[in-house]
Design a protein around this motif. Structure first.
Motif, PDB file in Angstrom:
ATOM      1  N   UNK B 757      14.174  -6.444  63.275  1.00 21.59           N
ATOM      2  CA  UNK B 757      14.583  -7.544  62.467  1.00 21.59           C
ATOM      3  C   UNK B 757      15.774  -8.458  63.065  1.00 21.59           C
ATOM      4  N   UNK B 758      16.629  -7.659  64.039  1.00 20.46           N
ATOM      5  CA  UNK B 758      17.547  -8.495  64.725  1.00 20.46           C
ATOM      6  C   UNK B 758      17.056  -9.426  65.600  1.00 20.46           C
ATOM      7  N   UNK B 759      15.810  -8.767  66.380  1.00 19.24           N
ATOM      8  CA  UNK B 759      15.220  -9.606  67.346  1.00 19.24           C
ATOM      9  C   UNK B 759      14.401 -10.673  66.782  1.00 19.24           C
ATOM     10  N   UNK B 760      14.062 -10.449  65.481  1.00 20.93           N
ATOM     11  CA  UNK B 760      13.443 -11.503  64.987  1.00 20.93           C
ATOM     12  C   UNK B 760      14.342 -12.659  64.604  1.00 20.93           C
ATOM     13  N   UNK B 761      15.465 -12.203  64.024  1.00 21.65           N
ATOM     14  CA  UNK B 761      16.343 -13.189  63.878  1.00 21.65           C
ATOM     15  C   UNK B 761      17.097 -14.043  65.156  1.00 21.65           C
ATOM     16  N   UNK B 762      17.262 -12.994  66.121  1.00 22.33           N
ATOM     17  CA  UNK B 762      17.495 -13.736  67.341  1.00 22.33           C
ATOM     18  C   UNK B 762      16.268 -14.610  67.860  1.00 22.33           C
ATOM     19  N   UNK B 763      15.134 -14.380  67.481  1.00 22.88           N
ATOM     20  CA  UNK B 763      13.967 -15.439  67.745  1.00 22.88           C
ATOM     21  C   UNK B 763      14.064 -16.612  67.033  1.00 22.88           C
ATOM     22  N   UNK B 764      14.347 -16.268  65.722  1.00 22.30           N
ATOM     23  CA  UNK B 764      14.561 -17.720  64.872  1.00 22.30           C
ATOM     24  C   UNK B 764      15.627 -18.326  65.450  1.00 22.30           C
ATOM     25  N   UNK B 765      16.493 -17.860  65.871  1.00 25.43           N
ATOM     26  CA  UNK B 765      17.797 -18.836  66.235  1.00 25.43           C
ATOM     27  C   UNK B 765      17.582 -19.364  67.776  1.00 25.43           C
ATOM     28  N   UNK B 766      16.345 -18.954  68.286  1.00 31.29           N
ATOM     29  CA  UNK B 766      16.196 -19.117  69.756  1.00 31.29           C
ATOM     30  C   UNK B 766      16.260 -20.684  69.858  1.00 31.29           C
ATOM     31  N   UNK B 817      25.621 -13.976  70.032  1.00 32.13           N
ATOM     32  CA  UNK B 817      24.017 -13.761  70.227  1.00 32.13           C
ATOM     33  C   UNK B 817      23.674 -12.090  70.782  1.00 32.13           C
ATOM     34  N   UNK B 818      24.234 -12.096  71.721  1.00 34.05           N
ATOM     35  CA  UNK B 818      23.974 -10.870  72.428  1.00 34.05           C
ATOM     36  C   UNK B 818      24.679  -9.728  71.594  1.00 34.05           C
ATOM     37  N   UNK B 849      27.600 -16.734  59.402  1.00 38.95           N
ATOM     38  CA  UNK B 849      27.713 -18.091  59.307  1.00 38.95           C
ATOM     39  C   UNK B 849      27.541 -18.904  60.825  1.00 38.95           C
ATOM     40  N   UNK B 850      28.410 -18.312  61.497  1.00 38.05           N
ATOM     41  CA  UNK B 850      28.468 -19.019  62.933  1.00 38.05           C
ATOM     42  C   UNK B 850      27.049 -18.605  63.649  1.00 38.05           C
ATOM     43  N   UNK B 851      26.280 -17.659  63.439  1.00 40.52           N
ATOM     44  CA  UNK B 851      25.194 -17.384  63.930  1.00 40.52           C
ATOM     45  C   UNK B 851      24.104 -18.127  63.264  1.00 40.52           C
ATOM     46  N   UNK B 852      24.045 -18.299  61.884  1.00 46.32           N
ATOM     47  CA  UNK B 852      23.036 -18.831  61.306  1.00 46.32           C
ATOM     48  C   UNK B 852      23.111 -20.370  61.483  1.00 46.32           C
ATOM     49  N   UNK B 881      27.202  -7.453  58.981  1.00 42.68           N
ATOM     50  CA  UNK B 881      27.156  -8.844  59.338  1.00 42.68           C
ATOM     51  C   UNK B 881      25.722  -9.230  59.388  1.00 42.68           C
ATOM     52  N   UNK B 882      24.756  -8.139  59.674  1.00 44.46           N
ATOM     53  CA  UNK B 882      23.288  -8.515  59.668  1.00 44.46           C
ATOM     54  C   UNK B 882      22.891  -8.867  58.265  1.00 44.46           C
ATOM     55  N   UNK B 883      23.550  -8.034  57.379  1.00 47.85           N
ATOM     56  CA  UNK B 883      23.118  -8.308  55.817  1.00 47.85           C
ATOM     57  C   UNK B 883      23.325  -9.516  55.783  1.00 47.85           C
TER      58      UNK B 883
END
Lengths: 66, 984
Positions: B757-766, B817-818, B849-852, B881-883
């Motif tokens: 899920x995190x990786x997916x989130x990272x992907x979405x944020x890419x 991100x990392x 929020x800063x990630x999103x 935070x992931x939540x």
């Protein structure tokens, strides 16, 4: 109705044969074979019959076991 | 015509040598074991019942009492028929508890040293005259056949020979529990010899004196008085008493008990004896009438009791006379040897050992062996002394019946062993003492009276003239009636106290012992404690023997097994020194722990063992209940979660298959063990959990070898059912059940899902991240391009500072991100644990929020952090935070451009409610229940994995929180995360 377990059966048979033996030798029925004029071997014949009944009871119990 | 004394002497010695050889050959294995242990050997050995007074005395008895002599054998026949009712249950007891004599049996049942002493003394008093009878029969037999024999010399020679035989073949082993095969085979040989001898003399009577059966029958017809003399006593005189006396003697005479039970190879031998012994006695008594009539015809100058020998003197050959003499010798010697061995065993266990217990500085086994041999000598010498003192007017049959009347006094006591569990020691002792007293006054003491007092066997009976001509009926009936009445009356009116050893050990199922724990904690400690009484060698030997019998290990430590070991040692010692001393030794050196509470595991295992070994299987409702019990037990056994049930003493009662798989500790090893004593780490883990009062569930991380496992423990206390009896309630209350769930696999899966899920989130944020990083990079490129052309140091410094500032901006974006993508990565493969610490909700929301905001979609949405400072929760900051990232991402995805997404927090008692609200279209009610299901998504393929909210739910649950959804069509959605609050 199922047959009773073997321990009960051997006891039942032994009590049956015991009852017959008591009837023949311990009750007033003994007067029959002890009557005057009876052959001398009569009580021995009756005794043999009772012994054969004991053999039967022992084998019947053993057969039921197996 | 008489025989030469030397011939008789030679024949006697020769026969006894043959007897020795038969016994020796058996002991050495020259006789095949199959033959030696054949049931017929045991049956023939029981023929020792027919002693001298059967061989010789029956004819004399038949002369006086007619066919009443048959009652002495018919009573035995009746007793043999009841083998399943009487003999086999006694055999089971003697073999299970290593009881080697009648006194052992009664002590085992009624407890108390006095019982053993009383039974032994009475048995000695009743049997010594019998030994005298046998010695007398031998001396008189020699006198009938030869002149010049000195009775005392013959008697002494006979006594010396049988003493030697008894010691060599009956007292070879210190332990009476060990069988003497050679002795049994020798006694069986003797039975064959006396049968052959008697049949031989009978054949001589029929074919030698008469001219065949026809001639004999003709003689009987010509002499009807001879036939009537046989029949009339059966009609006129009491018959039942003799039947009763011989019925009792069949298994209560010391020699009969010894052969039937102490030396028995097993129940098959008794089954064979149930018809074999009556048949043997039938054959033995067949020649009596022909011998009697032959004797009447020949009128030899012999006492009718010795017609068996007397009529053979009318023949032309000495061989028959020698055969008859040898037959009599075998009858006497067998009876003396076995009676002596049985009495020696009783005297050792119940008279000598309690008075002079063995000392640890002596070799116990040697001491017991030589003590028994000494007693054999003493008892035979007592018989010899009685022979010298006894009145010679007494017939053999009379002496024999006095002994029979003595052993018949044990009938009431035996009924208490087999049929009446409420019989008490007091009742037994009272009845026996009364019976002995009547027997002594009416039968025994008259033996010692001088001739002027009239017939010694008449006694009171003759005075009262109640049963003229029958001196045994009145004493027998009177003594047995008083005995029986007192036995029943005292037992009923003064029952054994509840909780007494006598009651508990018998009525509670022959001392199941499940409610007790031994103070010693290992077999080595058992040995150490026994040394002080038994000595080093004997203590070691007995402990090792018991361990072998039970196939138990030396390092056994479980309470139930140690109790079994204790009981086994007691049983083995009982076979060595009798139950009285065995109990004393064990009670003294292997004490019970008085403070230990009941061991429920022991009870359950013993109950299961008893059900498996039940001689009478359960029937009806009991069988159905037992089947249900097994069914429910099987359910526990098959549960995929580990189930461990503990008794009140924290001993393991149930350890199912899943627990075995989880812990690698077998059920056989675990059950019965105290929970804290289980191998590491389970003892500490489960024992610690079991001892904590308030905890009912806990997640535990356990290292097993190179792996770690995550276990969820649950615990439930057991209370006794309202209808359980007091005894059962005390066992069940205080127990507990521990359920162990292995979460390792689900933890691994969760960790993998979270990482994906995190990786997916990272992907979405890419894409957004690329844009965010591109801006400062462009700025850096522009500034760097112009830097070489700037001369002013102040401008260069300013431009350098801008470059540093932009690189820092990039660094922050990349780091967050990392950090986000790596958070929890270290959880793979197994360490998906929570890194628990208090943190401020506001800062975690800000990080999320800063990630999103990096996401392109989210840039069109205004994310506002309304969380107040100082609101703390305790948990894994990365996971929570992931939540928030997932919730904010969903909220942004559901919002149109320019919409607002707000995050606020409010305390609610001991909880914090964190609301993530959007103004999107809302979640339709039809799917609201499914949004937390894994892989459930309303987005198009490639736009969402459907794992986000599922992960939110599981992470929040891990933190003991909950997630609530509030949504209205067209009015937006608020997802509320409720977490335990930490005081700031």
């Amino acid at each position: 109705m199922a047959l009773p377990p073997n321990g009960d059966r051997s006891r039942d048979l032994s009590l049956l044969v015991f009852g017959i033996a008591v009837l023949v030798f311990a009750t007033p029925l003994r007067l029959l074979w002890a009557q005057e004029g009876r052959p001398w071997y009569v009580p021995f014949v009756l005794w043999l019959v009772v012994s054969l009944l004991a053999v039967w009871a022992a084998r019947a119990s053993k057969a039921h076991e197996t | 015509m008489r025989l030469e004394l030397a011939l008789l002497f030679g024949a006697g010695v020769g026969y006894l040598v043959v007897l020795f050889l038969v016994a020796y050959a058996t002991e050495r294995g020259f006789v095949p074991a199959r033959l030696a242990r054949h049931p017929m050997i045991s049956t023939l050995a029981l023929g020792v019942y027919a002693s001298s007074w059967s061989f010789n005395g029956s004819v004399g008895f038949a002369k006086l009492e007619g066919y009443r002599f048959l009652a002495i054998y018919l009573g035995v026949t009746l007793a043999c028929i009841l083998t399943p009712v009487i003999w086999k249950p006694v055999l089971r007891l003697t073999q299970e508890y290593q009881l080697t004599s009648l006194a052992d049996l009664f002590v085992f049942r009624y407890r108390g040293r006095a019982v053993g002493v009383l039974v032994t003394l009475f048995m000695l008093a009743g049997s010594v005259p019998y030994l005298a009878l046998e010695i007398r029969a031998i001396t008189e037999s020699v006198s009938v056949l030869a002149h010049g024999a000195k009775p005392i010399v013959i008697a002494l020679g006979f006594c010396a020979t049988v003493t030697l035989f008894a010691i060599l073949f009956g007292a070879r082993h210190p332990a009476q529990r060990d069988r003497h095969q050679g002795l049994v085979v020798a006694i069986a040989f003797e039975s064959v010899v006396k049968l052959v001898a008697l049949l031989g003399v009978g054949a001589f009577a029929v074919f030698g004196v008469f001219q065949g059966f026809g001639d004999m029958n003709r003689w009987a017809l010509e002499h009807p008085e001879a036939l009537e003399a046989l029949h009339r006593p059966v009609r006129d005189a009491p018959w039942g008493t003799l039947l009763l006396l011989s019925f009792a003697a069949a298994f209560l005479l010391p020699r009969q008990f010894h052969v039937a039970f102490a030396e028995s190879p097993g129940p098959k031998a008794l089954t064979a004896s149930s018809w074999g012994l009556p048949t043997y006695l039938l054959l033995l008594s067949l020649p009596i009438v022909p011998i009697l009539w032959a004797g009447t015809l020949l009128k030899p100058d012999a006492n009718p009791e010795y017609y068996v020998l007397g009529i053979t003197l009318a023949g032309s050959s000495n061989a028959l006379s020698v055969l008859a003499f040898v037959g009599g010798l075998s009858a006497a010697s067998g009876a003396v040897i076995l009676t002596t061995l049985a009495l020696a065993s009783m005297s050792l266990n119940h008279l000598l050992l309690p008075l002079r217990p063995p000392r640890q500085d002596r070799d116990l086994y040697a001491w017991l062996l030589w003590a028994r041999r000494a007693l054999i000598v003493v008892i035979i010498l007592s018989g010899f002394g009685c022979f010298l003192l006894l009145d010679k007017r007494l017939g053999l049959a009379e002496l024999g019946l006095i002994s029979f009347a003595a052993v018949a006094q044990f009938l009431p006591g035996l009924s208490g062993v087999l049929f009446w569990p409420r019989a008490t020691r007091a009742g037994f002792v009272a009845g026996l003492c009364a019976g002995i007293a009547v027997w002594a006054v009416m039968l025994a003491f008259p033996l010692l009276l001088p001739a002027s007092f009239g017939s010694p066997s008449g006694g009171l009976n003759e005075q009262l003239q109640l049963l003229p001509g029958d001196p045994w009926s009145l004493p027998t009936l009177l003594s047995l009636s008083i005995n029986g009445l007192l036995f029943v009356g005292v037992s009923t009116l003064w029952p054994a106290a509840a909780g007494s050893l006598e009651r508990d050990s018998w009525m509670e199922g022959k001392r199941d012992g499940a409610a007790r724990i031994v103070a010693a904690s290992s077999p080595a400690e058992f040995r150490m404690r026994l040394v002080s009484i038994l000595g080093e060698d004997a203590a070691e030997a007995e402990v090792q023997r018991a361990l072998r019998d039970l196939t138990m290990r030396l390092d056994e430590g479980r309470p139930a097994e140690l109790l079994q070991l204790r009981d086994r040692i007691e049983r083995n010692l009982s076979g060595l020194m009798g139950p009285v001393l065995a109990r004393m030794v064990v009670d003294d050196s292997l004490r019970m722990d008085a403070n230990a509470r009941t061991a429920l595991a022991d009870q359950l295992r013993l109950l299961e063992q008893r059900l498996r070994e039940a001689r009478v299987p359960l029937q009806g409702a009991a069988a159905e209940l037992e089947a249900f019990g097994r069914y429910f037990r099987q359910i526990l056994e098959d549960l995929p979660q580990g189930v461990c049930a503990l008794g009140a003493d924290t001993d393991v009662v149930i350890w199912n298959r899943a627990m075995v798989g989880l812990t690698s500790v077998n059920a056989a090893d675990a059950v019965g063990m105290l929970i804290g004593a289980l191998p590491a780490p389970w003892g500490k883990l489960l024992g610690g959990f079991a001892s904590q009062a308030a905890v009912t569930g806990r997640e535990q991380r356990v290292r097993i070898g190179d792996h770690e496992r995550f276990l969820q423990l649950y615990r439930s206390r057991l209370e006794a059912a309202p209808h359980a009896g007091e005894h059962l309630a005390s066992h069940l209350a205080g127990g507990q059940v521990i359920l162990v769930e292995d979460l390792t696999d689900s933890k691994l899966l969760q960790a993998q899902l979270a990482h994906q899920d995190r990786l997916a989130s990272v992907g979405r944020l890419a894409a957004g991240v690329a844009h965010e990083i591109g801006n400062p990079l462009t700025g850096i490129a522009c500034i760097a391009q112009n830097l070489p052309f700037d001369m002013d140091p102040a401008v260069v410094e300013e431009r350098a500072g801008l470059i540093v500032e932009q690189t820092r901006r990039i660094d922050r974006i990349v780091r967050s991100l990392v950090s986000f993508s790596h958070a929890g990565a270290e959880a793979l493969p197994l360490q998906a644990s929570l890194a628990v610490a208090p943190f401020e909700v506001r800062s975690a929301v800000e990080d999320a929020m800063s990630l999103v905001r990096l996401s392109r979609k989210a840039r069109g949405v205004e994310c506002t952090n309304l969380c107040s400072a100082g609101q703390l929760v305790e948990g894994d900051r990365h996971k929570l935070t992931q939540v928030f990232v997932n919730l904010l991402t969903n909220a942004c995805d559901a919002s149109k451009a320019g919409a607002k997404v707000e995050v606020s927090v409010r305390p609610d008692g001991s909880w914090l409610r964190i609301d993530v609200s959007d103004t999107g279209e809302g979640i339709p009610e039809s799917i609201r229940d499914r949004i937390f299901d894994p892989f459930f998504t309303t987005k198009l393929p490639g736009e969402g994995t459907g794992l986000g909210l599922s992960l939110v739910y599981s992470i929040v649950r891990e933190h003991h929180g909950s997630v609530e959804v509030t949504s209205a069509d067209g009015a937006g959605t608020t997802l509320t995360v409720v977490l335990p609050r930490v005081a700031s």
